[in-house]
Design an enzyme around this catalytic site. Structure first.
Site, PDB file in Angstrom:
ATOM      1  N   TYR A   1       5.538   5.527   4.440  1.00  0.00           N
ATOM      2  CA  TYR A   1       4.931   4.781   5.541  1.00  0.00           C
ATOM      3  C   TYR A   1       3.739   3.994   5.009  1.00  0.00           C
ATOM      4  O   TYR A   1       3.094   4.395   4.038  1.00  0.00           O
ATOM      5  CB  TYR A   1       4.429   5.723   6.633  1.00  0.00           C
ATOM      6  CG  TYR A   1       5.460   6.675   7.195  1.00  0.00           C
ATOM      7  CD1 TYR A   1       6.374   6.259   8.154  1.00  0.00           C
ATOM      8  CD2 TYR A   1       5.509   7.999   6.774  1.00  0.00           C
ATOM      9  CE1 TYR A   1       7.303   7.131   8.682  1.00  0.00           C
ATOM     10  CE2 TYR A   1       6.441   8.888   7.290  1.00  0.00           C
ATOM     11  CZ  TYR A   1       7.329   8.449   8.247  1.00  0.00           C
ATOM     12  OH  TYR A   1       8.268   9.313   8.764  1.00  0.00           O
TER      13      TYR A   1
ATOM     14  N   ALA B   1       0.834  -1.200   0.000  1.00  0.00           N
ATOM     15  CA  ALA B   1       0.000   0.000   0.000  1.00  0.00           C
ATOM     16  C   ALA B   1       0.873   1.255   0.000  1.00  0.00           C
ATOM     17  O   ALA B   1       1.765   1.391  -0.834  1.00  0.00           O
ATOM     18  CB  ALA B   1      -0.970  -0.028   1.179  1.00  0.00           C
ATOM     19  N   CYS B   2       0.642   2.160   0.957  1.00  0.00           N
ATOM     20  CA  CYS B   2       1.295   3.470   0.932  1.00  0.00           C
ATOM     21  C   CYS B   2       2.812   3.391   1.080  1.00  0.00           C
ATOM     22  O   CYS B   2       3.518   4.320   0.686  1.00  0.00           O
ATOM     23  CB  CYS B   2       0.722   4.365   2.027  1.00  0.00           C
ATOM     24  SG  CYS B   2      -0.997   4.844   1.739  1.00  0.00           S
ATOM     25  N   ALA B   3       3.330   2.324   1.635  1.00  0.00           N
ATOM     26  CA  ALA B   3       4.778   2.176   1.765  1.00  0.00           C
ATOM     27  C   ALA B   3       5.429   1.708   0.471  1.00  0.00           C
ATOM     28  O   ALA B   3       6.664   1.658   0.381  1.00  0.00           O
ATOM     29  CB  ALA B   3       5.098   1.187   2.882  1.00  0.00           C
TER      30      ALA B   3
END
Length: 372
Positions: free
Chosen positions: A354, A146-148
């Protein structure tokens, strides 16, 4: 080691959906004055949280009324979303290669990240076929970061080049996170927030080694499409044993069976704040003059910038990216694009992402004044 990173190419999905439109859609389906107190509080809180993110609009692969259509089954939704991700990713990757003056056959390794669905085969294989990459190209796929994902992919590119300094690495992130918008379901604080926070896009960049033996390749990359040459180091971290974020697949027999919902608990609000000290510890006193921070939310940006001892304006490119939606794994590459588009980057800094876990990944970059 020394690497060159091209200026990323970002492709946003075709439908820009405003926060005003999403709020109006929720309120049309669930008029506040008609709801019992608990539901009214949850919906109102979720809508306030969406406003507090600073997201003004976000790109989606389909119009709001289509994304919000309860009659679409999970298979249809995810098949269409993944197809859109492949289209955007191929366009971004093709643009990045063209900007770098490279052909698909020049790519030695492709690193991909996407969290749209658990599609098998994934984005890496789709891009080999769509772009015409070599059949022996190395593939480093990720599908749950995902966002990482953007920062993680750059970390993997650096580590590949440490063992193959003459290699060409294509990094590609693609997301269609509009699948999280389910306004027909009972509204919760998190379902309202995460359904509106994210946007759909793809981003790609080329990374090559830049040690003296391969300086010509690095010079060509930067000269062709912009970018930077830097001495780099990499870092990864998992803060918790159990994640404050999680994705959940609705079981058979449940309404919307097969749909993915994204949830979090109260620890999510402090996850980045508790992780940043580990980033500072890893930097071990190294000077940081600028930062490219994953735009997960205003507090993530400010907590990171503050912990690094930088002024608030150091997060301006992250905040500008967030105003156009949190682009998931592609977001930090969008921040890199905006930063490089604002003029040359010089001196020591850090790129950090993150994601659920709670995990973090970073690349420290001491950008050279000249490639020489």
């Amino acid at each position: 080691m020394r690497i060159a990173v091209g200026k990323p190419v970002v492709v946003r999905a075709p439908y820009e959906v405003s926060t005003d439109a999403i709020e109006a859609d929720w309120l049309a389906r669930w008029p506040l004055e008609e709801q019992p107190p608990q539901r009214r509080r949850r919906l109102a809180t979720g809508l306030r949280m969406v406003r507090s993110t600073g997201v003004v609009s976000r790109p989606w692969v389909a119009p709001l009324d289509v994304v919000g259509d309860a009659g679409r089954g999970a298979r249809e939704v995810y098949a269409e979303a993944f197809a859109a991700v492949v289209d955007m990713a191929a366009a971004a990757a093709g643009g990045a290669l063209e900007a770098a003056g490279l052909e698909p056959g020049d790519v030695d390794c492709v690193v991909t990240t996407h969290t749209t669905s658990w599609t098998v085969p994934g984005l890496d294989v789709a891009l080999v076929n769509r772009l015409g990459l070599r059949r022996d190209v190395s593939r480093v796929p990720a599908s749950t970061l995902a966002c990482a994902g953007g920062a993680h992919s750059l970390v993997q590119a650096v580590r590949y080049l440490a063992h193959r300094p003459d290699g060409v690495v294509l990094v590609v992130a693609g997301e269609a996170l509009s699948i999280l918008h389910t306004p027909w379901r009972e509204p919760t604080r998190t379902s309202v927030l995460y359904g509106a926070l994210f946007g759909d896009s793809a981003a790609a960049t080329v990374v090559v080694g830049a040690d003296p033996a391969h300086q010509a390749d690095a010079d060509r990359l930067v000269a062709a499409g912009g970018g930077l040459v830097a001495e780099v180091d990499t870092w990864e971290w998992q803060q918790y044993g159990e994640s404050p974020y999680w994705g959940e697949l609705l079981p058979p027999g449940a309404p919307d069976a097969g749909r993915i919902v994204f949830e979090s608990n109260r620890d999510a609000a402090k996850a980045a704040r508790e992780t940043v000290p580990q980033l500072v510890k890893w930097l071990d006193g190294r000077r940081v003059e600028w930062a490219m921070v994953h735009p997960g939310g205003p507090s993530i940006i400010t907590d990171t910038v503050d912990a690094l001892g930088l002024p608030p304006e150091a997060g301006r490119h992250s905040a500008a990216s967030l105003a156009g939606g949190n682009l998931g794994g592609a977001a930090v590459l969008d921040v890199l694009r905006r930063t490089l588009g604002n003029g040359p980057v010089r001196g020591p800094g850090v790129l950090v992402g993150y994601g659920p876990g709670f995990v973090a990944g970073a690349v420290s970059l001491d950008v050279l004044d000249s490639p020489a």
